[in-house]
Design a protein around this motif. Structure first.
Motif, PDB file in Angstrom:
ATOM      1  N   ASN A   1       0.803  -1.224   0.000  1.00 27.87           N
ATOM      2  CA  ASN A   1       0.000   0.000   0.000  1.00 27.87           C
ATOM      3  C   ASN A   1       0.835   1.273   0.000  1.00 27.87           C
ATOM      4  OD1 ASN A   1      -2.399  -1.500   0.062  1.00 27.87           O
ATOM      5  ND2 ASN A   1      -2.240  -1.732   2.265  1.00 27.87           N
ATOM      6  N   SER A   2       2.127   1.176  -0.354  1.00 25.28           N
ATOM      7  CA  SER A   2       2.983   2.363  -0.394  1.00 25.28           C
ATOM      8  C   SER A   2       2.493   3.338  -1.456  1.00 25.28           C
ATOM      9  CB  SER A   2       4.427   1.980  -0.717  1.00 25.28           C
ATOM     10  OG  SER A   2       4.980   1.175   0.296  1.00 25.28           O
ATOM     11  N   SER A   3       2.635   4.626  -1.151  1.00 22.75           N
ATOM     12  CA  SER A   3       2.234   5.637  -2.133  1.00 22.75           C
ATOM     13  C   SER A   3       3.386   5.883  -3.100  1.00 22.75           C
ATOM     14  CB  SER A   3       1.843   6.935  -1.424  1.00 22.75           C
ATOM     15  OG  SER A   3       2.949   7.413  -0.686  1.00 22.75           O
ATOM     16  N   GLY A   4       3.086   6.543  -4.210  1.00 24.69           N
ATOM     17  CA  GLY A   4       4.089   6.815  -5.231  1.00 24.69           C
ATOM     18  C   GLY A   4       4.325   5.600  -6.108  1.00 24.69           C
ATOM     19  N   LYS A   5       5.410   5.634  -6.850  1.00 24.31           N
ATOM     20  CA  LYS A   5       5.764   4.498  -7.705  1.00 24.31           C
ATOM     21  C   LYS A   5       5.987   3.280  -6.822  1.00 24.31           C
ATOM     22  CE  LYS A   5       8.991   2.946 -11.205  1.00 24.31           C
ATOM     23  NZ  LYS A   5      10.240   3.212 -11.922  1.00 24.31           N
ATOM     24  N   ASN A   6       5.319   2.184  -7.165  1.00 22.79           N
ATOM     25  CA  ASN A   6       5.343   1.010  -6.304  1.00 22.79           C
ATOM     26  C   ASN A   6       5.483  -0.252  -7.137  1.00 22.79           C
ATOM     27  OD1 ASN A   6       4.954  -0.968  -4.362  1.00 22.79           O
ATOM     28  ND2 ASN A   6       3.267   0.100  -3.373  1.00 22.79           N
ATOM     29  N   ILE A   7       6.447  -1.084  -6.798  1.00 21.81           N
ATOM     30  CA  ILE A   7       6.701  -2.321  -7.525  1.00 21.81           C
ATOM     31  C   ILE A   7       5.490  -3.263  -7.489  1.00 21.81           C
ATOM     32  CG2 ILE A   7       7.731  -3.578  -5.595  1.00 21.81           C
ATOM     33  CD1 ILE A   7       9.864  -4.574  -7.648  1.00 21.81           C
ATOM     34  N   TYR A   8       4.645  -3.136  -6.472  1.00 20.58           N
ATOM     35  CA  TYR A   8       3.461  -3.985  -6.351  1.00 20.58           C
ATOM     36  C   TYR A   8       2.391  -3.629  -7.397  1.00 20.58           C
ATOM     37  CZ  TYR A   8       5.056  -5.976  -1.946  1.00 20.58           C
ATOM     38  OH  TYR A   8       5.774  -6.654  -0.991  1.00 20.58           O
ATOM     39  N   ASN A   9       2.451  -2.429  -7.940  1.00 30.62           N
ATOM     40  CA  ASN A   9       1.467  -1.989  -8.929  1.00 30.62           C
ATOM     41  C   ASN A   9       1.916  -2.452 -10.317  1.00 30.62           C
ATOM     42  OD1 ASN A   9      -0.403  -0.730 -10.505  1.00 30.62           O
ATOM     43  ND2 ASN A   9       0.009   1.330  -9.757  1.00 30.62           N
ATOM     44  N   ILE A  10       1.362  -3.555 -10.784  1.00 35.14           N
ATOM     45  CA  ILE A  10       1.773  -4.150 -12.060  1.00 35.14           C
ATOM     46  C   ILE A  10       1.532  -3.186 -13.227  1.00 35.14           C
ATOM     47  CG2 ILE A  10       1.434  -6.121 -13.625  1.00 35.14           C
ATOM     48  CD1 ILE A  10       2.846  -6.738 -10.900  1.00 35.14           C
ATOM     49  N   ALA A  11       0.612  -2.262 -13.090  1.00 33.34           N
ATOM     50  CA  ALA A  11       0.367  -1.275 -14.152  1.00 33.34           C
ATOM     51  C   ALA A  11       1.590  -0.374 -14.348  1.00 33.34           C
ATOM     52  CB  ALA A  11      -0.865  -0.434 -13.810  1.00 33.34           C
ATOM     53  N   GLU A  12       2.478  -0.288 -13.373  1.00 37.29           N
ATOM     54  CA  GLU A  12       3.680   0.523 -13.498  1.00 37.29           C
ATOM     55  C   GLU A  12       4.840  -0.239 -14.142  1.00 37.29           C
ATOM     56  OE1 GLU A  12       4.664   2.473  -9.821  1.00 37.29           O
ATOM     57  OE2 GLU A  12       2.622   3.217  -9.588  1.00 37.29           O
ATOM     58  N   TRP A  13       4.653  -1.496 -14.411  1.00 32.81           N
ATOM     59  CA  TRP A  13       5.665  -2.285 -15.109  1.00 32.81           C
ATOM     60  C   TRP A  13       5.479  -2.061 -16.612  1.00 32.81           C
ATOM     61  CZ3 TRP A  13       8.373  -6.910 -13.021  1.00 32.81           C
ATOM     62  CH2 TRP A  13       8.318  -6.992 -11.626  1.00 32.81           C
ATOM     63  N   ASN A  14       6.569  -2.047 -17.368  1.00 31.54           N
ATOM     64  CA  ASN A  14       6.466  -2.017 -18.831  1.00 31.54           C
ATOM     65  C   ASN A  14       6.079  -3.416 -19.268  1.00 31.54           C
ATOM     66  OD1 ASN A  14       7.405   0.659 -18.960  1.00 31.54           O
ATOM     67  ND2 ASN A  14       9.520  -0.042 -18.912  1.00 31.54           N
ATOM     68  N   SER A  15       5.067  -3.503 -20.121  1.00 36.88           N
ATOM     69  CA  SER A  15       4.616  -4.821 -20.549  1.00 36.88           C
ATOM     70  C   SER A  15       4.537  -4.890 -22.065  1.00 36.88           C
ATOM     71  CB  SER A  15       3.259  -5.162 -19.934  1.00 36.88           C
ATOM     72  OG  SER A  15       2.284  -4.257 -20.372  1.00 36.88           O
ATOM     73  N   SER A  16       4.747  -6.086 -22.577  1.00 34.22           N
ATOM     74  CA  SER A  16       4.636  -6.325 -24.021  1.00 34.22           C
ATOM     75  C   SER A  16       4.258  -7.785 -24.245  1.00 34.22           C
ATOM     76  CB  SER A  16       5.958  -5.993 -24.728  1.00 34.22           C
ATOM     77  OG  SER A  16       6.986  -6.849 -24.284  1.00 34.22           O
ATOM     78  N   GLU A  17       3.846  -8.060 -25.445  1.00 36.35           N
ATOM     79  CA  GLU A  17       3.524  -9.428 -25.854  1.00 36.35           C
ATOM     80  C   GLU A  17       4.328  -9.711 -27.125  1.00 36.35           C
ATOM     81  OE1 GLU A  17      -0.352 -12.319 -26.683  1.00 36.35           O
ATOM     82  OE2 GLU A  17      -0.671 -10.199 -26.261  1.00 36.35           O
ATOM     83  N   PRO A  18       5.626 -10.094 -26.966  1.00 34.55           N
ATOM     84  CA  PRO A  18       6.497 -10.284 -28.121  1.00 34.55           C
ATOM     85  C   PRO A  18       6.014 -11.348 -29.108  1.00 34.55           C
ATOM     86  CG  PRO A  18       7.761 -10.366 -26.086  1.00 34.55           C
ATOM     87  CD  PRO A  18       6.320 -10.319 -25.718  1.00 34.55           C
ATOM     88  N   SER A  19       5.285 -12.318 -28.621  1.00 31.30           N
ATOM     89  CA  SER A  19       4.692 -13.325 -29.501  1.00 31.30           C
ATOM     90  C   SER A  19       3.378 -13.770 -28.875  1.00 31.30           C
ATOM     91  CB  SER A  19       5.641 -14.515 -29.700  1.00 31.30           C
ATOM     92  OG  SER A  19       5.902 -15.155 -28.477  1.00 31.30           O
ATOM     93  N   LYS A  20       2.605 -14.490 -29.631  1.00 23.35           N
ATOM     94  CA  LYS A  20       1.292 -14.906 -29.151  1.00 23.35           C
ATOM     95  C   LYS A  20       1.432 -15.729 -27.868  1.00 23.35           C
ATOM     96  CE  LYS A  20      -3.031 -16.826 -30.718  1.00 23.35           C
ATOM     97  NZ  LYS A  20      -3.776 -17.332 -31.844  1.00 23.35           N
TER      98      LYS A  20
END
Length: 131
Positions: A97-116
């Motif tokens: 529940n830390s405020s600010g940028k938080n590693i627990y918030n997966i939306a703050e991770w860069n994500s991609s789908e390099p292949s199906k």
């Protein structure tokens, strides 16, 4: 005729198989110093420590699931994430529940789908994240 029936049955079996999804989650150290990242858990077997050199990437988690079409990293097993420098000084403590940028918030991770059905995530730690 028997060959045609066999080919059709093999084709139907292949169509009925559940898809397999793979996931890779990495942590990237964009600071000028080596970092130790400790994933703290009350369950000793789940604890994990990563050593990440400056401007390097380390694998945090990988996984696969049969039948799932979407995978993402999970930190639910960890009570906190502690970032230290080489001198073992604590630079940052992340809690769910830390405020600010938080590693627990997966939306703050860069994500991609390099292949199906292959999902790749990356969390960047910068100098300003540790202030």
């Amino acid at each position: 005729m028997k060959k045609a029936i066999f080919i059709v049955l093999v084709f139907l079996c292949m169509l009925s198989c559940d898809p397999v999804s793979d996931m890779e989650a990495n942590i990237e150290n964009l600071t000028s110093e080596a970092l130790t990242i400790e994933f703290v858990s009350s369950i000793e077997e789940l604890r994990k420590t990563l050593e990440v050199a400056p401007n390097e990437i380390e694998l945090f988690q990988e996984g696969f699931d049969i039948g799932s079409t979407f995978l993402e990293p999970s930190l639910v097993d960890y009570d906190s994430v502690v970032v230290k420098n080489r001198a073992e000084q604590i630079l940052k403590v992340y809690k769910p529940n830390s405020s600010g940028k938080n590693i627990y918030n997966i939306a703050e991770w860069n994500s991609s789908e390099p292949s199906k059905r292959f999902f790749k995530y990356e969390y960047e730690i910068r100098d300003e994240d540790l202030e």
